[in-house]
Design an enzyme around this catalytic site. Structure first.
Site: not given
Lengths: 368, 325
Positions: B60, B129
């Site tokens: 990322e 998450h």
């Protein structure tokens, strides 16, 4: 006003004599006399600009950090002197030399250091955040290694637009241990981007020597092999060598759209920043050794004297003019106005600065 | 006017903008060959090819940073984060680089990037998450954040975000991906910073964003049916810029406010909204402002408990009745 010593001080004569073995490299042999003088002049300007900065810093006029490039000039000078209109550069916080090399003026650079509205970023960036996108210079970034992915994105954009160009992302030897740099290495190689990672290895990540910070297979550049990338090591005290070897990496970027890691050995004479008293991690003798024997500006001066491109008189004139230019920039930075309180909230959002019927944002975006 | 899902609305926005502007690139993990981890980008690779729809490694900080760099040169990347929770490993790029580059360059450089993906709890996947970072990110000047709750808003806000010249972070919700709604066939955008009154009422204003809007609308129905209360629901749609005037107009009409969000309470978006109301409409209030947020703990895994950790209809109704008491 006392002037610093001219570069042609007697110490320089103690340097081991002899021409650079890269003087005859085509990329150097093809330089005209005027181009060589211009390159030397730029190196001297970087040196004198920064020596002037030290005095202004000591006068308390520069806040925050001041990371000097003195000793490393041949890296920016050699690499940037090769670039064309679709070649871009980006670097970390030791960014003054790169700015002057791409053609930023001493005035806008000095005024940025003293936080004036006439500075290149209107006093909003400071020493670590120079930008000149009109000259393909994308900063000036404060967080170690954070510019590596950005540079990879510039190379990606160049390739996406079908241009024959590249991006050079400069970083220090400390940056090679940042995750963002490794992620950038992987993407550049995976996607065949016209990218050159330039590791300016001055031996110390702040106060931590390379030996104490980095596990590596013989040199930092060799880590490129882990990403299936080409690499090379360069003596950064010899601007001819920097040019010769960088030219090969540029060719690889332009012709094959392939990345390279270049590790350029260099040395900084001052602390990590002016806030570093530079007393704990290296000997004064070591600094003196580099200054006396390997100084890149003096080395190139000697080279050009031997080539009879320079004369002592011309060299003196170039250095005196660079000092005078830095003096004038210091006065300009002193006399320029500060940004205003109203300026604090400008340049945050394009849409806010240009709000109109066509912009895509409404509502409150700057809060009280 | 077609009835399509929230997921299809997002995809339609990207497809139309890909066609409109050849500088638009879709990039992210599994967006191309895999057709998207949540199938939002399904079919785009086939239609636009690998130059426009790009699979990235799980990296990322690298690929988001790359997108930011590319945007500085005029590319308009639309980056997918499989979860906004994964933004945390790219925080330096997302905040320091995208958010500051225009400012630090004195306006010389723009960063027209869009980062989008789901940011929600309620899916039984545990704390790592389930982050909802809209308040964290919107607290940085230089960054824009939107949270669409309906297919119409998802499409219109994403199209506006792609055309916007600043970094815009679009926070979606996996639980809403299958929700259907009417979406116009013709080109439209929802400008950033314009709230939407999703239900008109006179007795109480509920301010919400994201899936909390849907929860609040259900609660408003119960409040009307079972308690005879007329509730107005203001959907912020955009966190920064924020449509302060629509919030204030509603509160000046109903004189009571309940703020609902799926964030944890501390420094949530609604802390800012509560401050706004008290500072500019204090005399209009007939009762203290109340908030309903997620219960203040990392997101619990146990599905039965997670449903209670998030603001649910019953809690919103209960809290609304307190404001109305």
């Amino acid at each position: 006003m006392a002037k610093p010593a001219v570069l042609t001080h007697p110490e320089s004569l103690k340097r081991p004599a002899g021409p650079s073995e890269y003087a005859k490299d085509p990329v150097n042999a093809s330089m005209t006399k005027a181009e060589k003088i211009a390159l030397y002049t730029k190196m001297a300007r970087i040196r004198h600009f920064e020596q002037r900065c030290i005095r202004i810093y000591q006068q308390g006029k520069i806040g925050g950090f001041l990371h000097l490039y003195v000793g490393q000039e041949a890296v920016a000078a050699g690499t940037i002197s090769l670039l064309g209109k679709n070649d871009h550069i980006i670097t970390g916080y030791r960014d003054h030399g790169h700015g002057l090399m791409v053609g930023m003026g001493m005035n806008e650079c000095m005024a940025e250091l003293t936080g004036r509205v006439t500075g290149c970023s209107q006093g909003k960036g400071g020493s670590m955040h120079y930008f000149a996108p009109d000259k393909n210079y994308w900063g000036g970034h404060g967080i170690v290694g954070g510019q590596a992915p950005l540079g990879t994105g510039l190379a990606y954009a160049v390739k996406y637009m079908g241009l024959k160009g590249s991006c050079l992302a400069y970083m220090g030897d400390g940056a090679v241990n940042q995750g963002a740099v490794h992620e950038a290495y992987n993407l550049a190689s995976l996607w065949d981007l016209p990218m050159i990672f330039v590791v300016e290895n001055n031996g110390y990540s702040m106060g931590t020597s390379q030996e104490r910070s980095t596990a590596h297979p013989g040199c930092l550049a060799k880590r490129a092999e882990g990403y299936n990338m080409a690499w090379d090591v360069i003596n950064g005290h010899d601007v001819y060598e920097v040019r010769a070897k960088t030219a090969l990496a540029l060719k690889r970027a332009h012709e094959e759209s392939k990345p390279t890691v270049l590790e350029i050995f260099t040395y900084r004479y001052f602390g990590h920043s002016m806030a570093d008293p530079d007393k704990t991690y290296r000997d004064k003798e070591e600094i003196k050794e580099y200054r006396d024997k390997k100084d890149p500006v003096l080395a190139f001066e000697q080279e050009l004297l031997r080539e009879k491109v320079l004369t002592p008189e011309l060299s003196l004139k170039i250095n005196e003019e660079a000092m005078a230019e830095a003096d004038k920039a210091a006065v300009f930075a002193d006399e320029s106005p500060d940004p205003t309180v109203a300026d604090i909230t400008k340049h945050i959002y394009w849409e806010e600065d240009n709000r109109g019927p066509d912009t895509t944002s409404r509502g409150t975006i700057i809060f009280e | 006017m077609a009835v399509i899902s929230y997921r299809e609305a997002l995809r339609a926005a990207m497809r139309e903008e890909l066609k409109r502007d050849d500088k638009v690139v879709i990039m992210g993990e599994e967006v191309a060959q895999f057709n998207g981890a949540y199938k939002v980008t399904e079919g785009l690779l086939k239609e636009f090819g690998p130059k426009r729809i790009v699979d990235t490694p799980i990296s990322e900080a690298g690929f988001i940073g790359l997108g930011i760099g590319a945007s500085m040169l005029g590319i308009r990347p639309v980056m997918e984060l499989m979860f906004w929770s994964f933004s945390y490993v790219a925080f330096d790029q997302i905040v320091n680089n995208a958010g500051n580059i225009r400012y630090m360059s004195g306006g010389l450089i723009n960063c027209p990037i869009v980062i989008r993906g789901p940011a929600n709890g309620g899916t039984n996947v545990g704390a790592t998450h389930s982050h909802t970072p809209e308040a964290i990110l919107a607290s940085h000047p230089g960054i824009k954040v939107v949270c669409p709750a309906t297919p119409y808003d998802a499409k219109g806000l994403l199209k506006a975000a792609i055309r916007d010249n600043d970094p815009v972070y679009v926070m979606e919700n996996t639980i809403l991906y299958n929700d259907k709604g009417e979406v116009p066939d013709e080109d439209y955008i929802v400008p950033l910073g314009v709230a939407d009154v999703k239900r008109v009422g006179t007795d109480l204003t509920i301010v919400a964003h994201g899936r909390a809007v849907i929860t609040s609308l259900k609660a408003a129905e119960i409040l009307e049916q079972e308690h005879g209360v007329s509730v107005e629901v203001v959907d912020l749609r955009s966190i920064r810029p924020l449509d302060e005037e629509t919030i204030l107009a509603s509160v000046r009409k109903t004189h009571r406010a309940l703020l609902v969000e799926e964030n944890k309470p501390f420094c949530g978006v609604d802390a800012q909204v509560a401050y706004l109301i008290q500072s500019r409409a204090f005399d209009e209030l007939d009762a203290p402002i109340h908030r309903v947020s997620s219960i203040d703990a990392p997101q619990i895994y146990c599905k039965r408990m997670e449903d209670q950790q998030l603001p649910d209809v019953n809690r919103v109704v209960r809290e609304a009745l307190k404001v109305l008491a």
